[in-house]
Scaffold this motif. Structure first.
Motif, PDB file in Angstrom:
ATOM      1  N   GLY A  10      25.566  27.632  21.475  1.00 40.25           N
ATOM      2  CA  GLY A  10      26.473  27.609  20.341  1.00 40.25           C
ATOM      3  C   GLY A  10      27.080  28.962  20.045  1.00 40.25           C
ATOM      4  O   GLY A  10      28.083  29.056  19.370  1.00 40.25           O
ATOM      5  N   ASN A  11      26.489  30.027  20.566  1.00 36.94           N
ATOM      6  CA  ASN A  11      27.009  31.370  20.340  1.00 36.94           C
ATOM      7  C   ASN A  11      27.841  31.880  21.517  1.00 36.94           C
ATOM      8  O   ASN A  11      28.242  33.035  21.551  1.00 36.94           O
ATOM      9  N   VAL A  12      28.093  30.993  22.504  1.00 35.59           N
ATOM     10  CA  VAL A  12      28.792  31.416  23.706  1.00 35.59           C
ATOM     11  C   VAL A  12      30.243  30.964  23.651  1.00 35.59           C
ATOM     12  O   VAL A  12      30.540  29.845  23.255  1.00 35.59           O
ATOM     13  N   SER A  13      31.145  31.851  24.039  1.00 36.53           N
ATOM     14  CA  SER A  13      32.563  31.510  24.111  1.00 36.53           C
ATOM     15  C   SER A  13      32.906  31.205  25.557  1.00 36.53           C
ATOM     16  O   SER A  13      33.003  32.116  26.389  1.00 36.53           O
ATOM     17  N   TRP A  14      33.062  29.930  25.890  1.00 35.61           N
ATOM     18  CA  TRP A  14      33.408  29.546  27.247  1.00 35.61           C
ATOM     19  C   TRP A  14      34.914  29.654  27.456  1.00 35.61           C
ATOM     20  O   TRP A  14      35.663  30.013  26.551  1.00 35.61           O
ATOM     21  N   ARG A  15      35.365  29.282  28.637  1.00 36.31           N
ATOM     22  CA  ARG A  15      36.797  29.219  28.943  1.00 36.31           C
ATOM     23  C   ARG A  15      37.120  27.799  29.386  1.00 36.31           C
ATOM     24  O   ARG A  15      36.288  27.127  29.972  1.00 36.31           O
ATOM     25  N   THR A  16      38.339  27.355  29.121  1.00 35.63           N
ATOM     26  CA  THR A  16      38.714  25.971  29.414  1.00 35.63           C
ATOM     27  C   THR A  16      39.544  25.853  30.685  1.00 35.63           C
ATOM     28  O   THR A  16      39.223  25.064  31.573  1.00 35.63           O
ATOM     29  N   VAL A  17      40.625  26.597  30.767  1.00 38.45           N
ATOM     30  CA  VAL A  17      41.510  26.533  31.938  1.00 38.45           C
ATOM     31  C   VAL A  17      41.724  27.931  32.498  1.00 38.45           C
ATOM     32  O   VAL A  17      41.592  28.936  31.800  1.00 38.45           O
ATOM     33  N   LYS A  18      42.068  27.981  33.788  1.00 36.87           N
ATOM     34  CA  LYS A  18      42.242  29.259  34.473  1.00 36.87           C
ATOM     35  C   LYS A  18      43.504  29.240  35.313  1.00 36.87           C
ATOM     36  O   LYS A  18      43.917  28.211  35.834  1.00 36.87           O
ATOM     37  N   ASP A  19      44.099  30.395  35.435  1.00 38.27           N
ATOM     38  CA  ASP A  19      45.280  30.573  36.272  1.00 38.27           C
ATOM     39  C   ASP A  19      44.849  31.018  37.668  1.00 38.27           C
ATOM     40  O   ASP A  19      43.681  31.361  37.901  1.00 38.27           O
ATOM     41  N   SER A  20      45.799  31.015  38.591  1.00 33.24           N
ATOM     42  CA  SER A  20      45.585  31.576  39.930  1.00 33.24           C
ATOM     43  C   SER A  20      46.588  32.703  40.124  1.00 33.24           C
ATOM     44  O   SER A  20      47.760  32.571  39.743  1.00 33.24           O
ATOM     45  N   LEU A  21      46.136  33.800  40.685  1.00 28.54           N
ATOM     46  CA  LEU A  21      47.049  34.922  40.907  1.00 28.54           C
ATOM     47  C   LEU A  21      48.061  34.558  41.983  1.00 28.54           C
ATOM     48  O   LEU A  21      47.712  33.929  42.988  1.00 28.54           O
ATOM     49  N   PRO A  22      49.312  34.948  41.802  1.00 29.61           N
ATOM     50  CA  PRO A  22      50.351  34.618  42.791  1.00 29.61           C
ATOM     51  C   PRO A  22      50.115  35.349  44.110  1.00 29.61           C
ATOM     52  O   PRO A  22      49.455  36.387  44.162  1.00 29.61           O
ATOM     53  N   ASN A  23      50.667  34.805  45.173  1.00 29.20           N
ATOM     54  CA  ASN A  23      50.475  35.374  46.513  1.00 29.20           C
ATOM     55  C   ASN A  23      50.957  36.816  46.603  1.00 29.20           C
ATOM     56  O   ASN A  23      50.332  37.652  47.261  1.00 29.20           O
ATOM     57  N   TYR A  24      52.070  37.120  45.937  1.00 32.23           N
ATOM     58  CA  TYR A  24      52.591  38.478  46.031  1.00 32.23           C
ATOM     59  C   TYR A  24      51.621  39.474  45.430  1.00 32.23           C
ATOM     60  O   TYR A  24      51.508  40.613  45.894  1.00 32.23           O
ATOM     61  N   TYR A  25      50.917  39.049  44.378  1.00 30.27           N
ATOM     62  CA  TYR A  25      49.949  39.946  43.746  1.00 30.27           C
ATOM     63  C   TYR A  25      48.840  40.305  44.721  1.00 30.27           C
ATOM     64  O   TYR A  25      48.491  41.465  44.889  1.00 30.27           O
ATOM     65  N   GLU A  26      48.276  39.295  45.377  1.00 32.76           N
ATOM     66  CA  GLU A  26      47.189  39.532  46.320  1.00 32.76           C
ATOM     67  C   GLU A  26      47.652  40.410  47.474  1.00 32.76           C
ATOM     68  O   GLU A  26      46.933  41.294  47.937  1.00 32.76           O
ATOM     69  N   SER A  27      48.863  40.171  47.945  1.00 36.84           N
ATOM     70  CA  SER A  27      49.400  40.948  49.057  1.00 36.84           C
ATOM     71  C   SER A  27      49.571  42.420  48.684  1.00 36.84           C
ATOM     72  O   SER A  27      49.170  43.317  49.429  1.00 36.84           O
ATOM     73  N   GLU A  28      50.145  42.663  47.511  1.00 35.34           N
ATOM     74  CA  GLU A  28      50.364  44.044  47.079  1.00 35.34           C
ATOM     75  C   GLU A  28      49.056  44.727  46.707  1.00 35.34           C
ATOM     76  O   GLU A  28      48.898  45.934  46.925  1.00 35.34           O
ATOM     77  N   LEU A  29      48.106  43.954  46.169  1.00 33.89           N
ATOM     78  CA  LEU A  29      46.811  44.529  45.830  1.00 33.89           C
ATOM     79  C   LEU A  29      46.093  45.028  47.076  1.00 33.89           C
ATOM     80  O   LEU A  29      45.413  46.062  47.052  1.00 33.89           O
ATOM     81  N   ASN A  30      46.254  44.320  48.184  1.00 33.19           N
ATOM     82  CA  ASN A  30      45.609  44.719  49.434  1.00 33.19           C
ATOM     83  C   ASN A  30      46.128  46.060  49.945  1.00 33.19           C
ATOM     84  O   ASN A  30      45.464  46.724  50.749  1.00 33.19           O
TER      85      ASN A  30
END
Length: 228
Positions: free
Chosen positions: A87-107
């Motif tokens: 009861g004291n925990v804040s969960w999460r409901t939905v999540k996004d996915s990082l776009p392909n360009y983000y992963e590519s540039e992060l690498n």
């Protein structure tokens, strides 16, 4: 020459803090909540969390996630295995996915220089004001989450692509279905009964039974979405 993580984070936040502060986000840097940003809206909380590594440079950004209060209140009420104080925990409901360009540039970022952390900061802001904003605008409204659940199901995919959790992501999906006055609510329950009642998920069975009983008394809060 390697740099200290504390130095890198200072450069990173010099880029990201002005953007998120301007949008009304609060910066969090506590052990319990993690390092990142949060924005409280009516019955909704937006979260963006960092995952910093102390023994490597494989730092990550967890994409935007959204806490829907009506859903998570029920999750907390029902409880989860090994979370007696849920009861004291804040969960999460939905999540996004990082776009392909983000992963590519992060690498391409090696995190060995102060400039690299600034580059990461600009990449994060680009994500936040583009795809991230689109995710928030869409999935802050719970019926749109149900619509995406139905789209995934129609394509033979799973709700876990949008919903947070292990087996409990199914709990969230069923709660969302009821809250959004889904005419296929009973069909969804029948479909997932055989999955959740598998012996390997025995630890979840009592919680699932509680969920089924509890949802009998839950009134929808949103109108069922109308397909265009």
């Amino acid at each position: 020459m390697s740099i200290k993580l504390s130095q890198g984070k200072k450069e990173l936040f010099a880029v990201t803090n002005p953007y998120f502060k301007d949008k009304g986000y609060k910066f969090n840097d506590a052990k319990k909540t993690g390092v990142g940003y949060s924005l409280n809206l009516k019955h909704v909380k937006i979260l963006l969390i960092f995952d910093f590594k102390t023994k490597s440079s494989l730092h990550k950004l967890l994409p935007f996630s959204i806490f829907h209060e009506p859903v998570e209140n029920l999750i907390n009420e029902i409880g989860k295995p090994n979370f007696s104080d849920s009861g004291n925990v804040s969960w999460r409901t939905v999540k996004d996915s990082l776009p392909n360009y983000y992963e590519s540039e992060l690498n391409d970022i090696n995190f060995n220089t102060l400039l690299s952390f600034r580059q990461w900061g600009h990449l994060i802001v680009d994500y936040a004001q583009g795809p991230g904003k689109a995710f928030i605008d869409t999935y802050s409204y719970l019926p749109n989450v149900l619509k995406e659940m139905d789209r995934l199901e129609a394509e033979g995919k799973y709700w876990k692509e949008i919903l947070v959790g292990g087996i409990d992501h199914l709990f969230r999906g069923l709660i969302i279905s009821k809250l959004c006055d889904d005419p296929n609510f009973n069909m969804k329950f029948e479909k997932w009964d055989s999955v959740i009642y598998q012996s390997k998920y025995k630890i979840w069975h009592s919680y699932y039974n509680t969920l089924k009983d509890r949802l009998k008394t839950v009134e929808p809060l949103y109108p069922y979405y109308k397909s265009v």
